[in-house]
Design an enzyme around this catalytic site. Structure first.
Site, PDB file in Angstrom:
ATOM      1  CE  LYS A 104       3.569   1.404   1.480  1.00  0.00           C
ATOM      2  NZ  LYS A 104       2.089   1.097   1.119  1.00  0.00           N
ATOM      3  CG  ASP A 148       5.461  -0.577  -1.349  1.00  0.00           C
ATOM      4  OD1 ASP A 148       5.182   0.189  -2.489  1.00  0.00           O
ATOM      5  OD2 ASP A 148       4.490  -1.159  -0.710  1.00  0.00           O
TER       6      ASP A 148
END
Length: 312
Positions: A18, A146
């Site tokens: 990401k 995350d």
């Protein structure tokens, strides 16, 4: 994708790294943590986890990046993910996890979180434990902030510790060039540097909010698919701290922005630098320039899906 599955002899799952296109960090709380507001974008740099039946949980690595220093015991997030799933579902077997790593280690791109997300999906299918999406997201949140986003992918807003997710509308495709470092950075060290920076300059800067929010201009740029607008809106409260710890990252930012990037940003806690460009031709040109200057440069696009089964 569907997270449910039945028992298999081997399951391979792919999960993305990401980029935080916005990362706002709240003030230090009494528990030693910070609330954040972040806009995540999953990008086309993937971790693959192949899970095969075993008596216990173990892990091995392959791929184009150095993995010899990665932990293989319970300090490894994928191992912890498998053991957590087994414990919570009452499964009494194990799995060998073979991870093909492509996301930089300790690079601010969530590679370990992608490993954990892929492991949850792979072992759930391998063991036939039939956890639903919400159950896996809850387990992911227990492993790291995350991990839930690596399960979902796409574009999302994260609040709290980053694990309270809400999908964000994003139009079109964004092109990025990553300048990858061979040496990672410690996320806690970067946060400590931010706290020290804020303390030193408390007379000159506004105090941090206890509950930050993602700026409206970031949301508008994502919704409209406007790369120029997103470049102008990129923000990361950790960037100043990362540059203090690794001043050479500033030179990399200047190089990219002087050679076709719409903007550059430190990804997460660093040290990966993500350059947003207007199209694939610009991405190729910038990759060549960065490579010629001695940087390891990768082209990726986003958003892409979250953890999904490739082979079972």
């Amino acid at each position: 994708m569907t997270f449910e599955g039945a028992a298999h002899g081997s399951v391979t799952v792919r999960a993305p790294g990401k980029i935080n296109v916005a990362l706002l960090v709240g003030r230090l709380m009494d528990d030693g943590y910070h609330d954040v507001a972040t806009a995540y974008q999953a990008v086309s740099l993937f971790e693959d986890v192949r899970a095969t039946p075993a008596d216990d949980v173990s892990v091995s690595f392959a791929g184009p990046i150095a993995t010899e220093d990665l932990p293989t015991g319970n300090d490894n997030l994928a191992v912890r993910a498998a053991r957590l799933l087994a414990r919570e579902t009452g499964h009494d077997g194990g799995a060998h996890l073979h991870i093909t790593k492509r996301v930089p280690v300790a690079g601010g791109m969530g590679g370990g979180s992608a490993d954990a997300a892929a492991t949850l999906v792979a072992c759930d299918a391998l063991w036939g434990t039939d956890c639903g999406r919400d159950d896996l997201l809850a387990l992911g949140a227990r492993l790291g902030a995350d991990v839930p986003f690596a399960l979902l992918g796409g574009t999302a807003i994260g609040t709290g510790r980053g694990d309270q997710l809400s999908p964000a509308l994003s139009t079109g495709q964004f092109h990025w060039v990553l300048a990858v470092s061979d040496t990672g950075m410690s996320t806690p060290s970067t946060y400590r540097a931010l706290d020290a920076h804020r303390e030193r300059h408390s007379a000159d800067i506004s105090p941090a909010s206890p509950a930050p929010t993602v700026p409206d201009d970031v949301m508008h740029a994502l919704r409209s698919g406007d790369a120029v607008a997103l470049g102008e809106a990129l923000t990361n409260d950790l960037q100043a701290a990362a540059l203090q710890l690794r001043p050479e990252l500033g030179d990399t930012l200047e190089l990219g922005e002087a050679n076709g990037a719409l903007a550059g940003i430190v990804s997460g806690s660093g040290p990966t630098i993500a350059f947003l460009v207007s199209d694939v031709e610009s991405a190729i040109d910038l990759q060549v320039t960065l490579s010629a200057a001695g940087h390891r440069a990768l082209r990726v696009t986003g958003p892409v899906p979250g953890a999904r089964i490739l082979e079972a």
